[in-house]
Design a protein around this motif. Structure first.
Motif, PDB file in Angstrom:
ATOM      1  N   ASP A 166      -8.196  -0.637  29.067  1.00  0.00           N
ATOM      2  CA  ASP A 166      -8.588  -1.272  27.809  1.00  0.00           C
ATOM      3  C   ASP A 166      -7.381  -1.743  27.010  1.00  0.00           C
ATOM      4  O   ASP A 166      -6.308  -1.126  27.063  1.00  0.00           O
ATOM      5  N   LYS A 167      -7.582  -2.796  26.247  1.00  0.00           N
ATOM      6  CA  LYS A 167      -6.632  -3.169  25.208  1.00  0.00           C
ATOM      7  C   LYS A 167      -6.679  -2.059  24.160  1.00  0.00           C
ATOM      8  O   LYS A 167      -7.676  -1.328  24.067  1.00  0.00           O
ATOM      9  N   ASN A 201      -7.354  -0.010  20.784  1.00  0.00           N
ATOM     10  CA  ASN A 201      -8.364  -0.018  19.720  1.00  0.00           C
ATOM     11  C   ASN A 201      -9.677  -0.694  20.126  1.00  0.00           C
ATOM     12  O   ASN A 201     -10.250  -1.460  19.352  1.00  0.00           O
ATOM     13  N   GLN A 202     -10.166  -0.380  21.303  1.00  0.00           N
ATOM     14  CA  GLN A 202     -11.399  -0.981  21.792  1.00  0.00           C
ATOM     15  C   GLN A 202     -12.590  -0.023  21.771  1.00  0.00           C
ATOM     16  O   GLN A 202     -13.679  -0.379  22.239  1.00  0.00           O
ATOM     17  N   LEU A 211     -15.881  -1.428  20.091  1.00  0.00           N
ATOM     18  CA  LEU A 211     -16.470  -2.517  20.871  1.00  0.00           C
ATOM     19  C   LEU A 211     -17.018  -1.991  22.193  1.00  0.00           C
ATOM     20  O   LEU A 211     -18.097  -2.389  22.631  1.00  0.00           O
ATOM     21  N   ARG A 212     -16.303  -1.064  22.806  1.00  0.00           N
ATOM     22  CA  ARG A 212     -16.766  -0.455  24.064  1.00  0.00           C
ATOM     23  C   ARG A 212     -18.118   0.221  23.841  1.00  0.00           C
ATOM     24  O   ARG A 212     -19.039   0.061  24.642  1.00  0.00           O
ATOM     25  N   PHE A 266     -18.114  -5.836  29.630  1.00  0.00           N
ATOM     26  CA  PHE A 266     -16.845  -5.423  29.023  1.00  0.00           C
ATOM     27  C   PHE A 266     -15.782  -6.502  29.227  1.00  0.00           C
ATOM     28  O   PHE A 266     -14.965  -6.750  28.347  1.00  0.00           O
ATOM     29  N   ILE A 313     -12.585  -6.529  26.366  1.00  0.00           N
ATOM     30  CA  ILE A 313     -12.148  -5.140  26.201  1.00  0.00           C
ATOM     31  C   ILE A 313     -10.917  -4.823  27.044  1.00  0.00           C
ATOM     32  O   ILE A 313     -10.011  -4.123  26.605  1.00  0.00           O
ATOM     33  N   TYR A 314     -10.880  -5.345  28.255  1.00  0.00           N
ATOM     34  CA  TYR A 314      -9.804  -4.978  29.173  1.00  0.00           C
ATOM     35  C   TYR A 314      -8.525  -5.782  28.923  1.00  0.00           C
ATOM     36  O   TYR A 314      -8.553  -6.992  28.770  1.00  0.00           O
TER      37      TYR A 314
END
Length: 100
Positions: free
Chosen positions: A9-10, A12-13, A16-17, A72, A77-78
């Motif tokens: 993940d990037k 601070n996701q 959103l995840r 995702f 997200i990734y």
């Protein structure tokens, strides 16, 4: 062939995840008969930091096309994604709870 999806993940996701999780799980459910294993990657505190999936596809192109439509992925997200072919040469004994 089984393809391993290693996705980080990037930063601070988490929110959103969590928001996208129902769509993500529904998308995975469409492949349930082809999934060897799937689940979140976690840090030392147990926080989700990515995903690890092992899914049977005819080709790497098919695997990539599937990933391109994955919720995702589409939500951004990734931050890092890697797809590798995998040959399982060891019988699984650990880490797989009995099916209910």
């Amino acid at each position: 062939m089984i393809y391993i999806f290693h996705m980080i993940d990037k930063p601070n996701q988490a929110a959103l995840r969590q928001q996208m999780r129902p769509e993500h799980k529904a998308y995975l459910a469409q492949m349930s008969d082809r999934i060897a294993f799937a689940g979140p990657l976690t840090d030392e505190q147990g926080q989700m930091v990515g995903s690890l999936l092992a899914i049977d596809f005819e080709s790497r192109d098919d695997a990539q096309q599937w990933l391109n439509q994955e919720p995702f992925t589409q939500a951004g997200i990734y931050g890092e994604v890697r797809i590798d072919g995998f040959m399982n040469l060891w019988p699984q004994k650990m880490g797989f709870p009995p099916q209910k």
